[in-house]
Enzyme design. Structure first.
Site, PDB file in Angstrom:
ATOM      1  N   TYR A 253       0.909  -1.409   0.525  1.00 25.24           N
ATOM      2  CA  TYR A 253       0.264   0.060   0.293  1.00 25.24           C
ATOM      3  C   TYR A 253       0.827   1.270   0.332  1.00 25.24           C
ATOM      4  O   TYR A 253       2.119   1.107   0.691  1.00 25.24           O
ATOM      5  CB  TYR A 253      -0.663  -0.157   1.205  1.00 25.24           C
ATOM      6  CG  TYR A 253      -1.986  -0.757   0.955  1.00 25.24           C
ATOM      7  CD1 TYR A 253      -2.473  -1.342   0.106  1.00 25.24           C
ATOM      8  CD2 TYR A 253      -3.112  -1.401   2.402  1.00 25.24           C
ATOM      9  CE1 TYR A 253      -3.294  -2.605   0.057  1.00 25.24           C
ATOM     10  CE2 TYR A 253      -3.498  -2.159   2.213  1.00 25.24           C
ATOM     11  CZ  TYR A 253      -4.137  -3.107   1.389  1.00 25.24           C
ATOM     12  OH  TYR A 253      -5.167  -3.116   0.751  1.00 25.24           O
TER      13      TYR A 253
ATOM     14  N   SER B  44     -14.841  -3.698  -0.116  1.00 29.24           N
ATOM     15  CA  SER B  44     -15.294  -3.176  -0.757  1.00 29.24           C
ATOM     16  C   SER B  44     -17.103  -3.148  -0.469  1.00 29.24           C
ATOM     17  O   SER B  44     -17.667  -4.383  -0.702  1.00 29.24           O
ATOM     18  CB  SER B  44     -15.019  -3.633  -2.609  1.00 29.24           C
ATOM     19  OG  SER B  44     -15.563  -2.847  -3.772  1.00 29.24           O
ATOM     20  N   PRO B  45     -16.962  -3.805   1.188  1.00 31.69           N
ATOM     21  CA  PRO B  45     -17.987  -3.759   1.297  1.00 31.69           C
ATOM     22  C   PRO B  45     -19.011  -2.514   0.187  1.00 31.69           C
ATOM     23  O   PRO B  45     -20.709  -3.167   0.789  1.00 31.69           O
ATOM     24  CB  PRO B  45     -18.263  -3.100   3.013  1.00 31.69           C
ATOM     25  CG  PRO B  45     -16.861  -2.298   2.706  1.00 31.69           C
ATOM     26  CD  PRO B  45     -15.901  -2.831   2.357  1.00 31.69           C
ATOM     27  N   LEU B  46     -18.886  -1.068  -0.019  1.00 32.27           N
ATOM     28  CA  LEU B  46     -20.123  -0.261  -0.327  1.00 32.27           C
ATOM     29  C   LEU B  46     -20.252  -0.619  -2.139  1.00 32.27           C
ATOM     30  O   LEU B  46     -20.237  -0.145  -2.706  1.00 32.27           O
ATOM     31  CB  LEU B  46     -19.913   0.762  -0.399  1.00 32.27           C
ATOM     32  CG  LEU B  46     -19.913   0.835   2.402  1.00 32.27           C
ATOM     33  CD1 LEU B  46     -19.839   2.247   2.289  1.00 32.27           C
ATOM     34  CD2 LEU B  46     -21.298   0.489   2.405  1.00 32.27           C
ATOM     35  N   ALA B  47     -18.767  -1.877  -2.641  1.00 28.20           N
ATOM     36  CA  ALA B  47     -19.213  -1.940  -4.218  1.00 28.20           C
ATOM     37  C   ALA B  47     -18.778  -0.417  -4.220  1.00 28.20           C
ATOM     38  O   ALA B  47     -19.280   0.452  -5.394  1.00 28.20           O
ATOM     39  CB  ALA B  47     -20.921  -1.969  -4.459  1.00 28.20           C
TER      40      ALA B  47
ATOM     41  N   GLY C   4     -18.461   2.402  -3.347  1.00 26.92           N
ATOM     42  CA  GLY C   4     -18.719   3.798  -3.491  1.00 26.92           C
ATOM     43  C   GLY C   4     -20.559   3.134  -3.442  1.00 26.92           C
ATOM     44  O   GLY C   4     -22.022   4.525  -2.964  1.00 26.92           O
ATOM     45  N   LEU C   5     -21.119   2.882  -4.025  1.00 32.99           N
ATOM     46  CA  LEU C   5     -22.479   2.341  -5.674  1.00 32.99           C
ATOM     47  C   LEU C   5     -23.472   1.828  -3.956  1.00 32.99           C
ATOM     48  O   LEU C   5     -24.585   2.741  -4.044  1.00 32.99           O
ATOM     49  CB  LEU C   5     -22.370   1.520  -5.739  1.00 32.99           C
ATOM     50  CG  LEU C   5     -21.960   0.877  -7.483  1.00 32.99           C
ATOM     51  CD1 LEU C   5     -21.815   0.277  -8.168  1.00 32.99           C
ATOM     52  CD2 LEU C   5     -21.954   2.682  -8.603  1.00 32.99           C
ATOM     53  N   LEU C   6     -23.377   1.075  -3.130  1.00 29.25           N
ATOM     54  CA  LEU C   6     -23.952   1.133  -1.928  1.00 29.25           C
ATOM     55  C   LEU C   6     -24.738   2.349  -1.076  1.00 29.25           C
ATOM     56  O   LEU C   6     -25.309   2.142  -0.072  1.00 29.25           O
ATOM     57  CB  LEU C   6     -23.433  -0.291  -1.131  1.00 29.25           C
ATOM     58  CG  LEU C   6     -24.254  -1.257  -2.359  1.00 29.25           C
ATOM     59  CD1 LEU C   6     -22.908  -2.677  -1.128  1.00 29.25           C
ATOM     60  CD2 LEU C   6     -25.358  -1.879  -2.490  1.00 29.25           C
TER      61      LEU C   6
END
Length: 335
Positions: A62, A225-228, A230-232
């Protein structure tokens, strides 16, 4: 904060894991995460500890191009401030992805794993992190060109030496988890304790393979990526945020109807879209913790609200109707 066990281990970790991929990066990644200065990263980590988050995730690669490892260095300088910071953190880092600098591994530069690379990169991570041990050492990707006998020789040695507590994987398929655990069992070694995987309401492909396998094996699943991307987190009653771009915006066009239905459901529930997405993951039996990647203390504090939300059965059923488990290939590239 609520806590749970990391797989079948006796290690208790917070139900939210602090992700650090943006720490030290000067590159804005549209639709994924922004950039966080070292000063703000230290503030976020302090606030996370104050909120009860004891589980931190990072990786040896990172940082910016040409500055791989800078994120671990930032965490190391934060540990060096004292105040029992290191003692209060369950730290996970990773090995196995390729560095930009070809002087690090020479002809062994290509992405992958080996006893040689694991030992070298582990020592480098310890130096950057200013610590003498790692609680969770994870393989960033599977390497099917290397025998498990070699990999377990490397990882088991680190555990037996007391410098690593547990071994985890990331981006593994179910068959890879099975092979890993079968080989570890032959060595009378505990093997994998966790698998880090991309999983969310839009991307439920892991339900066909990795997640049920991990659950059967007692391997805890950590979610990136729990929010896809940012989509979710989008309120579809408002203009689409400009920060949503690239792959995420293309996915929005593909899933617009679902996202609109989801956003309407969240308004009915009286909760923000991001909170419901995290709460849904926390309701999945195999999930140990989703990784959140706040770029500010305020974003961190907002994420904490998801832990207190408990979705009832009718709501979970409605979410299954909006986002059914796919039978197609994964729409999201690996981390």
């Amino acid at each position: 904060m609520k806590y749970g066990y990391l797989g079948r281990s006796g290690m208790r970790v917070s139900r939210l894991c602090l992700g650090t991929a943006a720490f030290g990066s000067s590159i804005k990644r549209p639709g994924e995460y922004g950039s966080v200065t070292e000063q703000e990263a230290h503030r976020i980590m302090d606030a996370a500890l104050d909120a009860g988050i004891n589980f931190f995730d990072t990786a040896n690669v990172y940082g910016d191009l040409g500055q791989r490892g800078i994120t671990e260095e930032i965490i190391g300088r934060w540990f060096a401030k004292g105040g029992n910071r290191r003692e209060r953190v369950v730290l996970g880092t990773k090995v196995g992805r390729m560095f930009d600098d070809d002087t690090i591994d020479g002809p062994n530069k290509p992405q992958g794993l080996s006893l040689y690379k694991i030992r070298r990169h582990f020592e480098a991570s310890l130096r950057r992190l200013q610590t003498d041990h790692i609680e969770l050492y994870q393989m960033h990707h599977v390497d099917r060109n290397v025998l498990w006998e070699e990999l377990w020789e490397a990882f088991e040695g680190l555990v037996r030496s007391g410098r690593v507590d547990y071994i985890g994987s990331s981006n593994f398929a179910g068959r890879d988890l099975l092979k890993a655990q079968s080989s570890a069992k032959e060595r009378h070694f505990m093997g994998l304790i966790s698998e880090q995987h991309g999983y969310n309401l839009i991307n439920r492909f892991a339900e066909n393979d990795t997640i049920p396998t991990a659950k059967d094996l007692g391997i805890g699943v950590i979610i990136f990526s729990p929010l896809a991307r940012g989509l979710l987190a989008i309120d579809m009653s408002r203009p689409i945020p400009e920060r949503l771009a690239g792959h995420a915006r293309r996915l929005l066009e593909t899933h617009r109807t679902q996202i609109e239905q989801y956003s309407a459901l969240c308004r009915e529930l009286g909760h923000k879209e991001s909170h419901v997405a995290l709460a849904w993951l926390l309701a999945q039996p195999a999930v140990t913790a989703p990784i959140i990647g706040p770029c500010t203390v305020e974003e961190l504090e907002d994420c904490l609200k998801a832990v207190e939300i408990e979705l009832d059965e009718p709501t979970l059923k409605r979410l299954d109707e909006i986002f059914p488990t796919p039978r197609e290939t994964n729409l999201f590239p690996q981390q």
